[in-house]
Design a protein around this motif. Structure first.
Motif, mmCIF file in Angstrom:
data_model
loop_
_atom_site.group_PDB
_atom_site.id
_atom_site.type_symbol
_atom_site.label_atom_id
_atom_site.label_comp_id
_atom_site.label_asym_id
_atom_site.label_seq_id
_atom_site.Cartn_x
_atom_site.Cartn_y
_atom_site.Cartn_z
ATOM 1 N N PRO A 55 3.063 9.347 7.317
ATOM 2 C CA PRO A 55 3.891 9.575 6.123
ATOM 3 C C PRO A 55 4.894 10.723 6.283
ATOM 4 O O PRO A 55 5.999 10.659 5.766
ATOM 5 C CB PRO A 55 2.865 9.906 5.041
ATOM 6 C CG PRO A 55 1.599 9.289 5.500
ATOM 7 C CD PRO A 55 1.624 9.344 6.999
ATOM 8 N N VAL A 87 2.794 -0.516 5.013
ATOM 9 C CA VAL A 87 1.722 0.465 5.212
ATOM 10 C C VAL A 87 2.054 1.760 4.476
ATOM 11 O O VAL A 87 1.221 2.340 3.779
ATOM 12 C CB VAL A 87 1.508 0.735 6.725
ATOM 13 C CG1 VAL A 87 0.643 1.961 6.940
ATOM 14 C CG2 VAL A 87 0.890 -0.480 7.396
ATOM 15 N N ASP A 110 1.807 1.301 0.651
ATOM 16 C CA ASP A 110 0.593 0.674 0.132
ATOM 17 C C ASP A 110 -0.126 1.550 -0.896
ATOM 18 O O ASP A 110 -0.508 1.083 -1.967
ATOM 19 C CB ASP A 110 -0.346 0.339 1.291
ATOM 20 C CG ASP A 110 -1.540 -0.484 0.838
ATOM 21 O OD1 ASP A 110 -1.317 -1.555 0.260
ATOM 22 O OD2 ASP A 110 -2.683 -0.049 1.038
ATOM 23 N N ARG A 111 -0.275 2.822 -0.559
ATOM 24 C CA ARG A 111 -1.030 3.717 -1.428
ATOM 25 C C ARG A 111 -0.393 3.798 -2.822
ATOM 26 O O ARG A 111 -1.071 3.692 -3.840
ATOM 27 C CB ARG A 111 -1.079 5.097 -0.774
ATOM 28 C CG ARG A 111 -1.935 6.049 -1.518
ATOM 29 C CD ARG A 111 -1.940 7.387 -0.833
ATOM 30 N NE ARG A 111 -2.174 8.423 -1.829
ATOM 31 C CZ ARG A 111 -2.112 9.720 -1.561
ATOM 32 N NH1 ARG A 111 -1.802 10.125 -0.354
ATOM 33 N NH2 ARG A 111 -2.355 10.583 -2.507
ATOM 34 N N ALA A 171 -6.604 -6.307 -1.189
ATOM 35 C CA ALA A 171 -6.255 -5.172 -0.343
ATOM 36 C C ALA A 171 -5.304 -5.637 0.745
ATOM 37 O O ALA A 171 -5.265 -6.815 1.094
ATOM 38 C CB ALA A 171 -7.514 -4.577 0.271
ATOM 39 N N LEU A 172 -4.543 -4.693 1.256
ATOM 40 C CA LEU A 172 -3.596 -5.007 2.328
ATOM 41 C C LEU A 172 -4.356 -5.356 3.612
ATOM 42 O O LEU A 172 -5.258 -4.624 4.023
ATOM 43 C CB LEU A 172 -2.707 -3.776 2.571
ATOM 44 C CG LEU A 172 -1.648 -3.890 3.649
ATOM 45 C CD1 LEU A 172 -0.509 -4.780 3.176
ATOM 46 C CD2 LEU A 172 -1.122 -2.526 4.037
ATOM 47 N N VAL A 173 -4.042 -6.490 4.202
ATOM 48 C CA VAL A 173 -4.515 -6.812 5.549
ATOM 49 C C VAL A 173 -3.297 -7.364 6.253
ATOM 50 O O VAL A 173 -2.832 -8.452 5.946
ATOM 51 C CB VAL A 173 -5.610 -7.904 5.562
ATOM 52 C CG1 VAL A 173 -6.035 -8.196 6.997
ATOM 53 C CG2 VAL A 173 -6.810 -7.497 4.739
ATOM 54 N N THR A 174 -2.725 -6.572 7.153
ATOM 55 C CA THR A 174 -1.521 -7.075 7.807
ATOM 56 C C THR A 174 -1.465 -6.624 9.248
ATOM 57 O O THR A 174 -1.878 -5.511 9.576
ATOM 58 C CB THR A 174 -0.244 -6.638 7.044
ATOM 59 O OG1 THR A 174 0.870 -7.289 7.616
ATOM 60 C CG2 THR A 174 -0.016 -5.149 7.080
ATOM 61 N N GLU A 175 -0.991 -7.506 10.109
ATOM 62 C CA GLU A 175 -0.859 -7.123 11.501
ATOM 63 C C GLU A 175 0.397 -6.295 11.668
ATOM 64 O O GLU A 175 1.382 -6.513 10.959
ATOM 65 C CB GLU A 175 -0.781 -8.367 12.400
ATOM 66 C CG GLU A 175 -1.164 -8.031 13.822
ATOM 67 C CD GLU A 175 -0.580 -8.957 14.874
ATOM 68 O OE1 GLU A 175 -0.357 -10.132 14.578
ATOM 69 O OE2 GLU A 175 -0.367 -8.480 15.994
ATOM 70 N N ILE A 221 4.572 5.189 10.850
ATOM 71 C CA ILE A 221 3.380 5.046 10.019
ATOM 72 C C ILE A 221 2.933 6.381 9.435
ATOM 73 O O ILE A 221 2.440 6.457 8.320
ATOM 74 C CB ILE A 221 2.244 4.398 10.844
ATOM 75 C CG1 ILE A 221 2.569 2.919 11.025
ATOM 76 C CG2 ILE A 221 0.912 4.557 10.157
ATOM 77 C CD1 ILE A 221 1.683 2.236 11.999
ATOM 78 N N ASN A 241 -0.676 0.448 -4.697
ATOM 79 C CA ASN A 241 -2.055 0.183 -5.130
ATOM 80 C C ASN A 241 -2.277 0.611 -6.577
ATOM 81 O O ASN A 241 -3.017 -0.010 -7.312
ATOM 82 C CB ASN A 241 -3.051 0.972 -4.269
ATOM 83 C CG ASN A 241 -3.456 0.226 -3.019
ATOM 84 O OD1 ASN A 241 -4.204 0.712 -2.199
ATOM 85 N ND2 ASN A 241 -2.937 -0.981 -2.844
#
Lengths: 633, 79
Positions: free
Chosen positions: A269, A377, A380-381, A479-483, A267, A384
Motif C-alpha cells: 500500500p 488487491v 479490497d480492504r 471474499a476476494l479470490v483472484t490470481e 501491492i 470490503n
C-alpha cells in the motif's frame, strides 16, 4: 450430445462441421492463439443465457470457439459454466498451456483427457519459460499425456504451422486413472465418458438431468455421488499433475524478474497507492481530458453540430411533405433535445463512441499488463466495508467515464449482491466524465474549498449508502479470490482486437436502447410531458433552495447529464446555490440511458428502488446543505 | 487454538490445512495450493493475503484468510 466423446476417438471421426474449442487458464495467450488460428471471424456474442462473451471463427473445416479462461471444467462461476457447456459439446479441443505454469495448467489438461475429449496441447510462452530458467521436455510431456504437444510463442507467431497441421491428430488416451471412480456411479446410469467424469466430480447440473435406468434423478438431491468424492478425484488428479511436472520440467534458476519487483511495489500500500493514483490520473487525463473534452468537443461541436445536424435537418425538412400530420414525425426525428436522427446520432457517434473506445483501450491495457488485479488487491480492504470486494474497482473506474457502460461491467464483480451494491452506487453518486467536465468548469469559479467539499460529500454519501446496502441486503459478500498474473508489457494488437470486439458488443446492445429511449422522450416532450414534470418538481426545487428554472435543469439531466450541468452556467445563482445544485444533479438519478441499462441488467424492482433512492438522497442531501448554507427562501 | 492464514506474515512459508468453504477448497486444490507449502508473499494489514505456489500468485481476501487454518512447517520438514 453429439460428436465423439468416448474413449479412443480419433481424427477420422471428426466431420466437416466439427467444433473445435480453444480452452485454457486465464492469461495464457488464448486470444492470441485464437487470432492466429482464425481464418475468418464469424461473430462475437453473448453465450446464450449468460453475459459472457464468446467469439466464433472458421478454421479449416472446423468452427473454432473461444472460451473464457478457466482453471478447470466445473461450475464455480458463470465463465466456468460457459466453458463447461462448450467443452461438453466440442468435437475437439486445443488446450493452451502456459509453459511457465505447468503445475497450474495441467490440471485442466488432465481433466479434458479424463473426459476423453480429443485434445491437442499448444504449449505456449516457451520464450518466457526459457528466459525464466524453466526447461520443459516437450517430447516427454507428449509421451506422458498421450496427445500431441506443440510448443508455441503466440506473440511471435512461432509454432503455428505445426499446430495447424496437428489439430487433426487431436486425441485422448483410451482410458485414464479416473475410471476407477466411475464405479461409484449408479450401475443403471447411461452417460458418456465426459458426463461420467463430471458426475464423479459432483457436477450438479448433470446429476439433475442424469438418466438413471429410465428414471430421471430426483431434483431434490442432485448429487449422485458422495459429496467428498470431488476432492478425492481432484486430489488424485493433482498427484498425477505433480508427477508429470516432476518428470518433464527442470527449473534451473529462479530469479526475481522486473515484473516481480514491480508487482511487489504495486501491492504494497505504501508504494502501490501512489502508483495506482498516478495510473488513474493518467487514465483520467487520457479519457477525461483528451477524449471526453478535446476529441468529443471537436467531433460533436465542430463536425456533427456544425455540419451533420444542419444537413440532416434540411434533408428531412425537404423530404417530408408540408402537412399538419407530419409535424409530430418531424419532431421525433429532428428535435433539438433528443431527435432520433440529429441529437441521438450526434450523442452516439460524437460522445459515446469515442468514450467507449477510449475506455476499452484503457481497461485492455490495465488487464493485459496485470495492473487490474493488483488494483483490486489494493482497494479490497476499503471496498470490503461497503459490501464489495476489490473486483468492484473496475465498474467504479469505468463509471467516472460513462455510468451506462459501467453498469455493464458490474457483471464481473461477483455475486448478485455485489452487482446490486455496485450498480446502486454507480447510479447514485458517480459523476460521468461528460458531466464532470462541466462541473469542473463551474467549480473553478467557486474555488478549491468547494471542490474538496463536493468530493467529500460524494465520498460520504457513497460510503453511507454502501454500508447501508451491505447491512440491509440479505446474504454475505464474497471474499476476494483472484490470481495475480505476471506483470508484462501489453501487446497493442491484442488490445486493439479486444477493444474492437467489446466496443462492437456494447454498441450493439446500446444503440437500439438509445433509439427507443430517444423516441419515447421526444414523444413525451411533444405532448408537453416534460414541461409538466418540470412544474411538478417545483416543491423539490424550493426544498433545496433553488429557483424554479432548476426543474428544467433536472429534466435535461435525465436526458443527458452534461446538459444539466451546462444549463446551470446560464442561470444567475449564488456560489452556495451553484454548489448545492451541482451536488443535487450529481446525486440525482443517472441519465435515462444509464437507467434503461440498469433496468436491463438488474430486475425492475431493484431499478425502481435505485431510482427512488437517488431522488431521496439527492433532495435529502440538497435540503441539508440548503439549511446549512441558509439559502432556503 | 489453531493458527489461520491471517496470522501469517510476509515471507513465511506455511501449509494450508483446512479451508472451510467447500468451493474455495476445491478451487485451491485445483490450483495446487493444498499440495505442500505456500509462500506468503505479502500480507496487507487488515487486507488480502497474497500467497504463491510454484510461481502462481493468488490474492485471498481478509475474511477468507481468517477462516483458512494453517500449519507452520517443523524445522526438518520445511522446504
Amino acid at each position: 450430445m453429439d460428436g465423439c466423446h468416448d474413449a479412443g476417438c480419433d481424427a477420422s471421426e471428426i466431420d466437416a462441421d466439427s467444433t473445435l474449442a480453444l480452452v485454457g487458464c486465464p492469461n495464457v495467450g488464448k486470444s492470441v492463439v485464437f487470432g492466429e488460428l482464425a481464418e475468418q471471424y464469424v461473430d462475437v456474442s453473448n453465450y446464450p443465457g449468460t453475459t459472457v462473451d464468446t467469439t466464433l471463427a472458421e478454421f479449416g473445416d472446423y468452427q473454432l470457439t473461444d472460451t473464457p479462461g478457466v482453471y478447470g471444467i466445473s461450475a464455480f462461476d458463470e465463465e466456468e459454466r460457459v466453458t463447461r457447456e462448450i467443452v461438453l459439446e466440442a468435437d475437439a479441443v486445443v488446450n493452451v498451456v502456459d509453459a511457465t505454469h505447468l503445475d497450474r495448467d495441467l490440471f485442466l489438461t488432465l481433466q479434458l483427457l479424463d473426459m476423453g475429449i480429443p485434445t491437442v496441447v499448444a504449449l505456449n510462452m516457451m520464450d518466457e519459460a526459457e528466459a525464466g530458467g524453466i526447461d520443459v521436455d516437450v517430447e516427454a510431456l507428449e509421451e506422458a499425456l498421450g496427445v500431441p504437444v506443440v510448443p508455441t510463442v503466440a506473440i511471435d507467431g512461432e509454432g503455428f504451422d505445426e499446430l495447424r497441421e496437428r489439430v487433426p491428430e487431436a486425441t485422448a488416451p483410451e482410458s485414464t486413472d479416473i475410471e476407477a471412480y466411475y464405479e461409484e456411479l449408479p450401475d443403471e446410469l447411461e452417460a458418456s465418458r465426459r458426463e461420467k467424469t463430471l458426475l464423479v466430480e459432483g457436477d450438479e447440473d448433470l446429476a439433475r438431468e442424469a438418466d438413471v435406468g429410465g428414471v430421471m434423478a430426483d431434483g431434490g438431491s442432485p448429487a449422485l455421488v458422495d459429496p467428498g468424492l470431488r476432492e478425492e478425484v481432484y486430489g488424485q488428479r493433482r498427484s498425477r499433475v505433480q508427477s508429470i511436472v516432476d518428470s518433464v520440467q527442470n527449473v534451473t534458476r529462479t530469479d526475481e524478474s522486473i515484473g516481480d519487483r514491480l508487482s511487489d511495489l504495486m501491492i504494497n500500500p505504501l508504494t502501490g497507492t501512489p502508483i495506482a493514483l498516478a495510473v488513474l490520473g493518467l487514465i483520467y487525463y487520457f479519457i477525461g481530458d483528451l477524449v471526453a473534452q478535446r476529441l468529443v468537443d471537436k467531433l460533436e461541436g465542430e463536425i456533427l453540430a456544425a455540419h451533420y445536424i444542419p444537413a440532416v435537418e434540411s434533408f428531412v425538412g425537404g423530404l417530408l411533405p408540408e402537412a399538419g400530420w407530419i409535424e409530430p414525425i418531424e419532431f421525433l426525428l429532428i428535435n433539438d433535445n433528443l431527435g432520433l436522427l440529429t441529437v441521438t446520432v450526434q450523442y452516439i457517434v460524437g460522445t459515446l463512441l469515442p468514450l467507449v473506445i477510449a475506455f476499452y483501450l484503457a481497461i485492455g491495457v490495465l488487464e493485459d499488463s496485470g495492473v487490474l488485479p493488483r488494483l483490486a488487491v489494493l482497494t479490497d480492504r476499503g471496498l470490503n466495508r461497503i459490501g464489495l470486494n476489490g473486483r468492484a474497482v473496475v465498474p467504479m473506474i469505468v463509471g467516472v467515464g460513462c455510468v451506462t457502460m459501467a453498469v455493464i461491467t458490474t457483471r464481473m464483480v461477483g455475486s448478485k449482491r455485489e452487482r446490486t451494491i455496485s450498480t446502486a452506487l454507480l447510479g447514485l453518486g458517480i459523476p460521468c466524465s461528460a458531466q464532470l467536465g462541466v462541473i469542473m468548469g463551474l467549480m473553478a469559479g467557486l474555488g478549491l474549498i468547494y471542490w474538496f467539499g463536493y468530493l467529500g460529500i460524494l465520498l460520504v454519501v457513497l460510503g453511507v449508502a454502501g454500508v447501508f446496502l451491505d447491512r440491509t441486503l440479505p446474504g454475505e459478500s464474497e471474499a476476494l479470490v483472484t490470481e495475480l498474473p505476471r506483470m508484462r508489457i501489453p501487446r497493442p494488437g491484442n488490445i486493439l482486437r479486444k477493444t474492437y470486439n467489446r466496443a462492437k458488443m456494447f454498441l450493439r446492445e446500446a444503440i437500439p436502447l438509445f433509439a427507443v429511449t430517444a423516441l419515447a422522450i421526444s414523444a413525451l416532450d411533444y405532448v408537453g410531458g416534460l414541461a409538466a414534470i418540470q412544474d411538478g418538481l417545483r416543491p423539490l426545487t424550493s426544498l433545496v433552495g433553488m429557483p424554479t428554472d432548476f426543474g428544467q435543469i433536472l429534466v435535461l439531466g435525465l436526458i443527458r447529464r452534461d446538459f444539466a450541468a451546462a444549463g446551470m452556467t446560464d442561470m444567475a445563482l449564488s456560489s452556495a446555490q451553484v454548489f448545492i445544485g451541482l451536488v443535487v444533479i450529481t446525486l440525482f438519478v443517472p441519465c435515462i440511458l444509464a437507467m434503461v441499462m440498469i433496468l436491463k441488467e438488474r430486475d425492475a424492482k431493484s431499478a425502481i428502488l435505485m431510482w427512488l433512492g437517488s431522488w431521496v438522497v439527492a433532495f435529502g442531501v440538497g435540503g441539508l446543505l440548503a439549511a446549512a448554507f441558509g439559502v432556503i427562501a | 487454538m489453531s493458527e489461520v492464514l491471517a496470522d501469517v506474515g510476509s515471507g513465511e512459508s506455511v501449509q494450508l490445512v483446512d479451508v472451510p468453504d467447500e468451493n474455495t477448497r476445491a478451487r485451491l486444490l485445483r490450483l495446487g495450493f493444498l499440495d505442500g507449502s505456500v509462500e506468503c508473499r505479502h500480507h496487507i494489514r487488515k487486507g488480502p493475503v497474497i500467497v504463491r505456489h510454484n510461481g502462481t500468485e493468488l490474492a485471498l481476501g481478509a475474511a477468507l484468510a481468517e477462516e483458512i487454518e494453517i500449519e507452520r512447517p517443523t524445522a526438518e520438514a520445511s522446504d
